[in-house]
Write a protein that holds these residues in place. Structure first.
Motif, PDB file in Angstrom:
ATOM      1  N   ASN A  66       0.855  -1.193   0.000  1.00 35.51           N
ATOM      2  CA  ASN A  66       0.000   0.000   0.000  1.00 35.51           C
ATOM      3  C   ASN A  66       0.890   1.241   0.000  1.00 35.51           C
ATOM      4  OD1 ASN A  66      -1.958   1.950   0.342  1.00 35.51           O
ATOM      5  ND2 ASN A  66      -2.807   1.100   2.228  1.00 35.51           N
ATOM      6  N   MET A  67       1.431   1.558  -1.165  1.00 28.77           N
ATOM      7  CA  MET A  67       2.308   2.729  -1.265  1.00 28.77           C
ATOM      8  C   MET A  67       2.177   3.350  -2.652  1.00 28.77           C
ATOM      9  SD  MET A  67       6.099   0.952  -1.491  1.00 28.77           S
ATOM     10  CE  MET A  67       6.571  -0.044  -2.908  1.00 28.77           C
ATOM     11  N   SER A  68       2.387   4.649  -2.704  1.00 28.64           N
ATOM     12  CA  SER A  68       2.300   5.380  -3.969  1.00 28.64           C
ATOM     13  C   SER A  68       3.302   6.519  -3.952  1.00 28.64           C
ATOM     14  CB  SER A  68       0.886   5.924  -4.176  1.00 28.64           C
ATOM     15  OG  SER A  68       0.517   6.794  -3.116  1.00 28.64           O
ATOM     16  N   PHE A  69       3.735   6.929  -5.155  1.00 31.05           N
ATOM     17  CA  PHE A  69       4.801   7.914  -5.261  1.00 31.05           C
ATOM     18  C   PHE A  69       4.458   8.976  -6.310  1.00 31.05           C
ATOM     19  CE2 PHE A  69       6.591   3.876  -3.934  1.00 31.05           C
ATOM     20  CZ  PHE A  69       7.289   4.241  -2.791  1.00 31.05           C
ATOM     21  N   ARG A  70       4.874  10.192  -6.017  1.00 31.68           N
ATOM     22  CA  ARG A  70       4.741  11.283  -6.978  1.00 31.68           C
ATOM     23  C   ARG A  70       5.860  11.148  -8.005  1.00 31.68           C
ATOM     24  NH1 ARG A  70       2.428  16.471  -6.338  1.00 31.68           N
ATOM     25  NH2 ARG A  70       2.253  16.158  -4.079  1.00 31.68           N
ATOM     26  N   ARG A  71       5.492  11.127  -9.273  1.00 31.87           N
ATOM     27  CA  ARG A  71       6.508  10.973 -10.311  1.00 31.87           C
ATOM     28  C   ARG A  71       7.557  12.068 -10.235  1.00 31.87           C
ATOM     29  NH1 ARG A  71       7.908   8.319 -14.339  1.00 31.87           N
ATOM     30  NH2 ARG A  71       6.103   6.947 -14.202  1.00 31.87           N
ATOM     31  N   GLU A  72       7.142  13.277  -9.928  1.00 33.40           N
ATOM     32  CA  GLU A  72       8.074  14.397  -9.824  1.00 33.40           C
ATOM     33  C   GLU A  72       9.143  14.132  -8.779  1.00 33.40           C
ATOM     34  OE1 GLU A  72       7.953  19.182  -8.667  1.00 33.40           O
ATOM     35  OE2 GLU A  72       6.091  18.024  -8.849  1.00 33.40           O
ATOM     36  N   ALA A  73       8.778  13.376  -7.734  1.00 32.74           N
ATOM     37  CA  ALA A  73       9.725  13.078  -6.652  1.00 32.74           C
ATOM     38  C   ALA A  73      10.716  11.997  -7.059  1.00 32.74           C
ATOM     39  CB  ALA A  73       8.968  12.661  -5.395  1.00 32.74           C
ATOM     40  N   ILE A  74      10.230  10.915  -7.650  1.00 30.55           N
ATOM     41  CA  ILE A  74      11.130   9.809  -7.981  1.00 30.55           C
ATOM     42  C   ILE A  74      11.936  10.091  -9.247  1.00 30.55           C
ATOM     43  CG2 ILE A  74       9.748   8.103  -6.788  1.00 30.55           C
ATOM     44  CD1 ILE A  74       8.533   7.252  -9.410  1.00 30.55           C
ATOM     45  N   ALA A  75      11.521  11.120  -9.994  1.00 35.17           N
ATOM     46  CA  ALA A  75      12.278  11.532 -11.179  1.00 35.17           C
ATOM     47  C   ALA A  75      12.851  12.930 -10.995  1.00 35.17           C
ATOM     48  CB  ALA A  75      11.384  11.478 -12.414  1.00 35.17           C
TER      49      ALA A  75
END
Length: 321
Positions: free
Chosen positions: A166-175
């Protein structure tokens, strides 16, 4: 925000059906769905050819995985995802109807939030695992991990790491262009679950200055499906313990300062936890577990040593050594 959901799966078609049905019933619909499937998993490929109308209506695409381990599958899904938010869940889970809606709301409310996760309600058969803890997803100063994601209570709060189901990430953060694009660490050991793979990923995101939010209201049901590797969950396997402790140690050593690493080393060898034994935990469980406690201690110590060596090798490589 466009939301991509990634679901790694392997030989758990009954669980996967529950997972996909739950995704089809989201109040806030999925924009893009990637299912990663092993090339040798004929059972799952056949299942995906005969989907119910509800599931078939999902915006689903598949990726073929040719190597063992969840990290490879996760990285393929991450690379394929085009969403502003990339959410991950397990094939043995069922997301609650407002899962994606709640995730999106947290990201929209604060542009500094890089990751959002919540509670996984763990079922053992039909029985729900009980418990209630307010401290969730924290690394204590001496390196002890406090999980409790499955029994977390209370509202949204900042944490150090989330749980893979149960986890999600902001693309702007991981890129983030200031850094190398983030990927799940291939140094994680194990041929299937690769326990603690999410810890090192989340801690790196936090180190880069992004907020990680846990909210117990953002929920999935977690049915703990069968595993087909050395880690069989509720039985002792020395290799599974060594791999899990290696992965945990590597994540912590990457995150702590030099002084904290020194303290962590002493604590890990002398005390440890009920999952990653140190000497004191071995003595604690010796009357009940007998020789198994000693074997678990040795497997844990091996994992600590191997994690240290992997961390040292990575450090030397980054310094050009």
């Amino acid at each position: 925000m466009k939301i991509t959901v990634v679901v790694p799966t392997y030989r758990r078609t009954k669980d996967l059906q529950v997972c996909l049905l739950a995704l089809s019933k989201q109040v806030r619909p999925v924009d893009e769905l990637w299912i990663t499937v092993r090339d040798i998993d004929t059972e799952t490929w056949q299942f995906l050819e005969n989907l119910s109308p509800e599931i078939a209506a999902l915006p689903m695409q598949t990726i073929t995985v040719t190597v063992t381990g969840v990290v490879a599958a996760m990285n393929l899904g991450l690379a394929a995802a085009t969403g502003d938010i990339v959410a991950f869940t397990d094939d043995d889970s069922g997301a609650h109807p407002h899962w994606l809606e709640q995730i999106e709301q947290v990201f929209l409310a604060d542009p500094q939030v890089g990751a959002v996760g919540g509670r996984d309600w763990v079922y053992h058969g039909k029985e729900l695992e009980a418990g209630a803890k307010e401290r969730v997803g924290k690394v204590q100063w001496f390196g002890r991990l406090v999980g409790n994601h499955h029994i977390g209570v209370g509202g949204a709060r900042e944490v150090d790491f989330l749980k893979g189901v149960n986890m999600s990430f902001r693309r702007e953060a991981i890129a983030d262009p200031r850094y190398e694009p983030m990927r799940f660490d291939p140094r994680m050991r194990g041929t299937g679950a690769q326990v603690n793979f999410e810890v090192i990923f989340c801690l790196e995101l936090k180190r880069r200055g992004w907020k990680l939010i846990y909210d117990s209201e953002i929920g999935v049901d977690h049915f703990r499906g069968a595993r087909f590797d050395e880690d069989k969950r509720d039985s002792f396997n020395p290799l599974a313990v060594t791999n899990a402790v290696h992965n945990e140690s590597l994540a912590i050593l990457d995150y702590l300062s030099d002084w904290e690493r020194f303290v962590f080393g002493i604590w890990a060898i002398a005390i440890g936890t009920r999952d990653s034994f140190g000497l004191l935990q071995c003595l604690r469980f010796l009357p009940k577990q007998g020789k198994t406690a000693i074997r678990r201690l040795w497997a844990s110590w091996q994992g600590r040593w191997q994690g240290w060596r992997t961390w040292q090798a990575g450090r030397a490589a980054s310094n050009g050594g």
